[in-house]
Design a protein around this motif. Structure first.
Motif, PDB file in Angstrom:
ATOM      1  N   GLY A  31       0.795  -1.224   0.000  1.00  0.00           N
ATOM      2  CA  GLY A  31       0.000   0.000   0.000  1.00  0.00           C
ATOM      3  C   GLY A  31       0.827   1.274   0.000  1.00  0.00           C
ATOM      4  O   GLY A  31       1.990   1.293   0.422  1.00  0.00           O
ATOM      5  N   SER A  35      -2.137   6.683   1.627  1.00  0.00           N
ATOM      6  CA  SER A  35      -3.546   6.296   1.474  1.00  0.00           C
ATOM      7  C   SER A  35      -4.197   6.109   2.840  1.00  0.00           C
ATOM      8  O   SER A  35      -3.554   5.687   3.808  1.00  0.00           O
ATOM      9  N   LEU A  36      -5.502   6.395   2.901  1.00  0.00           N
ATOM     10  CA  LEU A  36      -6.211   6.351   4.177  1.00  0.00           C
ATOM     11  C   LEU A  36      -6.740   4.973   4.517  1.00  0.00           C
ATOM     12  O   LEU A  36      -7.083   4.717   5.668  1.00  0.00           O
ATOM     13  N   HIS A  37      -6.822   4.078   3.540  1.00  0.00           N
ATOM     14  CA  HIS A  37      -7.404   2.756   3.793  1.00  0.00           C
ATOM     15  C   HIS A  37      -6.408   1.839   4.502  1.00  0.00           C
ATOM     16  O   HIS A  37      -5.262   2.230   4.779  1.00  0.00           O
ATOM     17  N   ALA A  38      -6.853   0.618   4.777  1.00  0.00           N
ATOM     18  CA  ALA A  38      -6.061  -0.328   5.571  1.00  0.00           C
ATOM     19  C   ALA A  38      -4.720  -0.654   4.930  1.00  0.00           C
ATOM     20  O   ALA A  38      -3.707  -0.823   5.630  1.00  0.00           O
ATOM     21  N   PHE A  39      -4.695  -0.750   3.596  1.00  0.00           N
ATOM     22  CA  PHE A  39      -3.429  -1.042   2.916  1.00  0.00           C
ATOM     23  C   PHE A  39      -2.411   0.072   3.160  1.00  0.00           C
ATOM     24  O   PHE A  39      -1.223  -0.181   3.377  1.00  0.00           O
ATOM     25  N   GLY A  40      -2.882   1.304   3.118  1.00  0.00           N
ATOM     26  CA  GLY A  40      -2.002   2.438   3.372  1.00  0.00           C
ATOM     27  C   GLY A  40      -1.580   2.519   4.824  1.00  0.00           C
ATOM     28  O   GLY A  40      -0.423   2.813   5.131  1.00  0.00           O
ATOM     29  N   ARG A  41      -2.532   2.239   5.726  1.00  0.00           N
ATOM     30  CA  ARG A  41      -2.192   2.292   7.147  1.00  0.00           C
ATOM     31  C   ARG A  41      -1.100   1.278   7.486  1.00  0.00           C
ATOM     32  O   ARG A  41      -0.204   1.559   8.292  1.00  0.00           O
ATOM     33  N   GLU A  42      -1.175   0.124   6.870  1.00  0.00           N
ATOM     34  CA  GLU A  42      -0.202  -0.938   7.152  1.00  0.00           C
ATOM     35  C   GLU A  42       1.223  -0.488   6.810  1.00  0.00           C
ATOM     36  O   GLU A  42       2.160  -0.667   7.596  1.00  0.00           O
TER      37      GLU A  42
END
Length: 383
Positions: A31, A35-42
């Motif tokens: 990610g 990015s704000l979604h889970a992939f980005g958070r990871e």
């Protein structure tokens, strides 16, 4: 024929532990950290963790570390960023004649843009005199840039004394510490340094990633614009696998610094001893400072044998060495570092840099010295 690699100052092999840490971020953890979604958070968590770990190892705050594309970008970001921020009414900066070209070429561009640059001389050991630094300071000096240890001869500069002088005068101080990371103790909280450059591939990390320490005492204008990454100081999606690898490589190198220093220092000393046995002290000269020197770099002249001939002969024997900076390999020009040291012509034209690795076998030293002796006798007998 077993290959022998004596060019660790140019680059180092990637450690297996570093590759293992990086691999997930090439594949399933892909990610974009913005990015704000889970992939980005990871990946954002991984990025923050790597920054935190590196900051802890260097004794600074995470917010003071700016990730870059390598040592060259870090040097450029420091000089151009400081010039843009502090070079308005002040137009003078100070550096040395023996800096890496990432600094020297940046200074040349700043000169074309209206800055005045003083290039400090060095003595025959490659050492800058603190008196010359002090004498060069002017009312309009905004920046001093001096490398920690030279990449060609290994000479270590009086960084603390220069930094104290710069701080007394209110001048920003930048240090290129690319060759020092992992081999010299660096406490950024204690050192009187405002900007410091690092590179991962010199410490068994990946190529294409580096860092710039930017003290919270100062600010710099960004070299790259177009996004809010790195606290708006370096636009562009972060190289998460590289940064994770950088932090892991730094962890391994710094935690084992004492052992690593002793090992490469031993290899350096053994090489001098082996050359003395095999060819005699009259056949070679060590260049650089006799004591204030990076432990993994040994620059040797073989008067009467030109550098290119020696390097090609070594390569045919499976031994990799260098003429100096990897960025100028392939150029037949004399080393700007050795010229600044004002060495005799025959020493400059016969200089070879050997640089040693943390896990390099001791047995390779004697094997290489014997090959050098054979090459030396063959070339000298031919001439």
């Amino acid at each position: 024929m077993t290959a022998i690699y004596f060019d660790h100052a140019a680059t180092t092999p990637l450690r297996p532990e570093v590759l293992e840490a990086m691999l997930p971020y090439f594949t399933e953890r892909f990610g974009n950290p913005s990015s704000l979604h889970a992939f980005g958070r990871e990946t954002r968590i991984a990025l923050s963790g790597a920054r935190d770990r590196l900051a802890s190892l260097l004794d600074c705050t995470p917010g003071e570390l700016l990730f870059t594309g390598g040592g060259t970008e870090s040097d450029n970001a420091a000089l151009f960023g400081a010039a843009a921020k502090y070079g308005g009414s002040k137009k003078h900066l100070i550096t040395t004649q023996i800096e890496h070209h990432a600094v020297l070429h940046a200074c040349e561009r700043l000169e074309r843009e209206g800055c005045d640059v003083t290039y400090l001389p060095v003595d025959e050991t490659g050492l800058v005199r603190i008196e010359d630094v002090e004498a060069a300071i002017r009312d309009d000096t905004f920046l001093i840039s001096v490398m920690y240890g030279n990449n060609e001869v290994g000479t270590i500069q009086p960084i603390e004394r220069i930094g104290e002088l710069a701080r007394e005068r209110g001048i920003v101080f930048h240090v290129d510490a690319v060759q020092a990371l992992g081999l010299e103790p660096l406490s950024l909280r204690s050192l009187p340094v405002d900007l410091m450059s690092f590179s991962a591939h010199k410490i068994y990390g990946p190529k294409g990633v580096g860092a710039l320490y930017v003290s919270k005492r100062i600010a710099i204008d960004p070299l790259l614009v177009g996004g809010n990454q790195e606290r708006k100081r370096r636009a562009g999606t972060e190289n998460v696998p590289g940064i994770v690898g950088f932090a892991k490589a730094a962890e391994l190198a710094i935690e084992a610094m004492g052992d690593n220093r002793r090992h490469v220092r031993m290899l350096r000393d053994l090489m001098i001893q082996a050359l003395t046995r095999e060819i005699g002290t009259a056949a070679f000269t060590v260049n650089g400072h006799p004591s204030d020197v990076l432990p993994h770099i040994l620059n040797v002249s073989f008067p009467g044998i030109d550098t290119e001939t020696m390097l090609m002969s070594l390569d045919l024997e499976g031994i990799a060495a260098a003429s100096g900076s990897a960025c100028t390999s392939g150029s037949l020009e004399l080393s700007h570092v050795l010229q600044a040291m004002r060495l005799p012509e025959d020493r400059m034209r016969s200089a070879v840099r050997f640089s040693f690795g943390f896990s390099q076998p001791v047995e390779q030293i004697q094997a290489a010295a014997e090959k050098i002796a054979t090459i030396s006798r063959r070339i000298r007998n031919r001439t």
